[in-house]
Design a protein around this motif. Structure first.
Motif, short mmCIF file in Angstrom:
data_model
loop_
_atom_site.label_atom_id
_atom_site.label_comp_id
_atom_site.label_asym_id
_atom_site.label_seq_id
_atom_site.Cartn_x
_atom_site.Cartn_y
_atom_site.Cartn_z
N ILE A 22 3.45 -31.99 127.47
CA ILE A 22 3.53 -32.64 125.84
C ILE A 22 5.07 -32.55 125.51
N TYR A 23 5.65 -33.48 125.15
CA TYR A 23 6.82 -33.46 125.02
C TYR A 23 7.84 -33.65 123.90
N ILE A 24 8.50 -32.65 123.22
CA ILE A 24 9.12 -33.09 121.79
C ILE A 24 10.48 -33.42 122.08
N SER A 25 11.00 -34.18 121.26
CA SER A 25 12.40 -34.53 121.53
C SER A 25 13.08 -35.33 120.51
N HIS A 26 14.18 -35.14 119.90
CA HIS A 26 14.72 -36.10 119.05
C HIS A 26 15.52 -37.36 119.59
N LYS A 27 15.50 -37.24 120.88
CA LYS A 27 16.44 -37.95 121.79
C LYS A 27 15.67 -39.24 122.09
N LEU A 28 15.84 -40.36 121.47
CA LEU A 28 14.76 -41.35 121.69
C LEU A 28 14.76 -42.15 123.01
N ASP A 29 16.10 -42.02 123.58
CA ASP A 29 16.38 -42.59 124.79
C ASP A 29 15.36 -41.97 126.11
N GLU A 30 15.52 -40.58 126.03
CA GLU A 30 14.73 -39.75 126.65
C GLU A 30 13.19 -40.01 126.54
N ILE A 31 12.92 -39.95 125.29
CA ILE A 31 11.44 -40.14 124.96
C ILE A 31 10.84 -41.46 125.60
#
Ligand code: ATP
Ligand code: MG
Length: 497
Positions: free
Chosen positions: A195-204
């Motif tokens: 389960i991955y949380i990030s604000h970096k949309l390219d990574e998402i």
């Protein structure tokens, strides 16, 4: 066949009567990367903490491998293989990497801790995940990025079925992000659910099989990899589109005076750093992590000693021996490491915001509380900071909202020169554009800014010139008209020229 490993049904959670999650239902499949995106304070960390038994939901159920589970504590979730790597690191800095990885489950020989065996096991882990580290290195000698990898390794070295990563890449360089993603692929292949949380949309978009969007504590929707794209996610997250514009040419006035002149800065890590900063200018500092950008900022701010340094402000030589001196000369610094150098978690939001501008707000030698309070409150709307009361403790805020408060602290301070070191780390995409407007407002008021950023998009949108650093030196200062992302990278990486 049902591949669900863990699911949440109708979860509600409030803190002091403020609803944070409302009727959230979500399920996670085996061997998939399922990301959660949303604005600062949307409830992402809270949701995953409930999944991991760190906090308890007010109502609703959690089902793990087909059985309803009522977590009493974290250990119970851990015993089932549900683990979380937090937004902030929890490592013992004086212990070695191996000692940290095996903390609480040390390998023993008789009564004694068997360091040799732990080092060997640790090396096996490094080999498995292609990591170039030594088990016996004390954690305090590692970079923040390496510490982050150790923290992750600590979790994957144990029985793990569900691994939550809450903003794991905020301190990582692109090479390290690649390493982490390789690790994630290996875990996925073993059937681990991430389960991955990030604000970096390219990574998402790169790593996820599914993406769920959380908005004000509600699940808006879950998208498959194929359905998802950047614009769609942003629209769902914040309900409006965000456009990035690159600055085409410098906006500094032609006759603008030089406000800061840094000459011959020299230290163990820095070599012959010289540059100037004009009034109303945003000077970017780009470069790889570890290239010396933060060291330059800390030296100017008087936080670190350097061997040689001459600073002129407004044409006069000034002496800076401590941050206090720098602040007195109208120079302020927003640190990249907010937990270590900036936040007072135990104090109110108000205290955290006004702490550096007390001397700007005294009337007849007394603090003007009313004026300060009004000024501080203003930033709640301007930066869209989510908190119930300005007197709430800082520790009750979400990570991104804490960062916004620190930005508010420096905006409240009436300084001439602002040094911002990774100001939008952990900040959602909507709030980023608000912070960019604030930075632009500051230069319109005649302030000058040094902006250190690892996000080239941020540099090319805001800066008038870009100093590119490489291995402790400035390899080139580019005018923004020639600072394409490719050109910046060319000077940031050795032998790329
Ligand atoms: N212990 C607490 N006491 C009071 N309020 C809390 C507490 N923990 C979280 N909150 C509030 O719950 C809301 C959701 O916080 P959470 O940390 O889940 O957000 P987030 O989506 O992870 O945000 P970010 O992107 O900034 O990390 C926030 O408004 C926060 O202030
Ligand atoms: Mg969070």
């Amino acid at each position: 066949m049902n591949d669900t490993i863990i699911s949440l049904s109708h979860i509600n959670k409030s803190f002091h009567q403020n609803p944070v999650l409302t009727d959230v239902s979500l399920s996670f499949d085996k061997g998939e990367v399922h990301s959660i995106v949303g604005e600062n304070g949307a409830g992402k960390s809270t949701l995953t903490k409930i999944l991991c038994g760190v906090i308890k939901q007010d109502s609703g159920t959690i089902c793990f491998e087909g059985e309803n589970i009522d977590f009493k504590n974290v250990s119970q979730a851990q015993a089932l293989g549900i683990r979380m790597v937090y937004q902030e690191l929890f490592l013992m800095k004086d212990l070695t990497i191996a000692q940290n990885i095996f903390i609480g489950r040390e390998i023993k020989k008789g009564f004694f801790i068997d360091d040799e065996a732990m080092n060997q096991k640790c090396q096996e882990l490094f080999d498995e995940y292609d990591m170039d580290l030594k088990p016996y290195t004390p954690v305090k000698e590692l970079s923040i990025a390496q510490m982050q990898m150790v923290e992750i390794l600590k979790n994957v070295s144990q029985e793990v079925k569900v691994l939550v990563l809450d903003e794991p890449t905020t301190a990582l360089s692109s090479k390290e992000v690649d390493d982490l993603f390789l690790m994630i692929e290996k875990l996925k292949a073993k059937g681990v659910s991430l389960i991955y949380i990030s604000h970096k949309l390219d990574e998402i978009l790169r790593i996820s099989d599914k993406i769920s969007v959380l908005r004000d504590g509600n699940i808006v929707d879950t998208l498959s990899k194929e359905e998802a794209n950047r614009a769609k996610i942003i629209q769902m997250m914040i309900g409006r589109a965000i456009t990035w514009t690159v600055k085409e040419k410098s906006e500094v006035k032609e006759n603008a005076p030089i406000v800061l002149n840094v000459k011959k800065m020299e230290s163990r890590k820095l070599h012959k750093i010289s540059f100037d900063l004009k009034q109303g200018e945003i000077l970017g500092f780009a470069g790889l992590m570890g290239s010396g950008r933060t060291e330059v900022a800390r030296a100017i701010f008087g936080a670190d000693r350097v061997r040689a340094l001459e600073i002129e402000k407004d044409g006069k030589v000034i002496d800076i021996h401590s941050p206090k001196d720098a602040i007195e000369h109208g120079i302020c610094y927003l640190s990249e490491d907010r937990k270590q150098f900036g936040l007072f978690l135990d104090h109110s939001i108000y205290a955290n915001e006004v702490i550096s501008s007390l001397d700007n707000n005294t009337k007849f030698m007394l603090l003007d509380d009313k004026v300060m309070m009004e000024k501080a409150e203003k930033y709640k709307d301007e930066l869209n900071i989510k908190y119930p009361s300005i007197l709430s403790k800082m520790e009750s805020l979400s990570g991104g909202n804490q960062q916004k408060c620190i930005i508010a602290r420096w905006l409240l301070k009436d300084a001439d020169i602002f040094i911002f070191d990774e100001p939008t780390k952990g900040i959602d995409i909507g709030a980023k554009s608000e912070i960019y407007s604030k930075i632009k407002e500051l230069v319109q008021l005649g302030k000058s800014i040094i902006l250190i950023s690892s996000e080239l998009e941020e540099i090319t949108q805001l800066c008038d010139r870009v100093a590119v650093m490489r291995e402790g030196s400035i390899s080139k200062i580019l005018d923004i008209s020639e600072a394409s992302q490719e050109n910046i990278m060319k000077y940031a990486v050795r032998n790329a020229q």
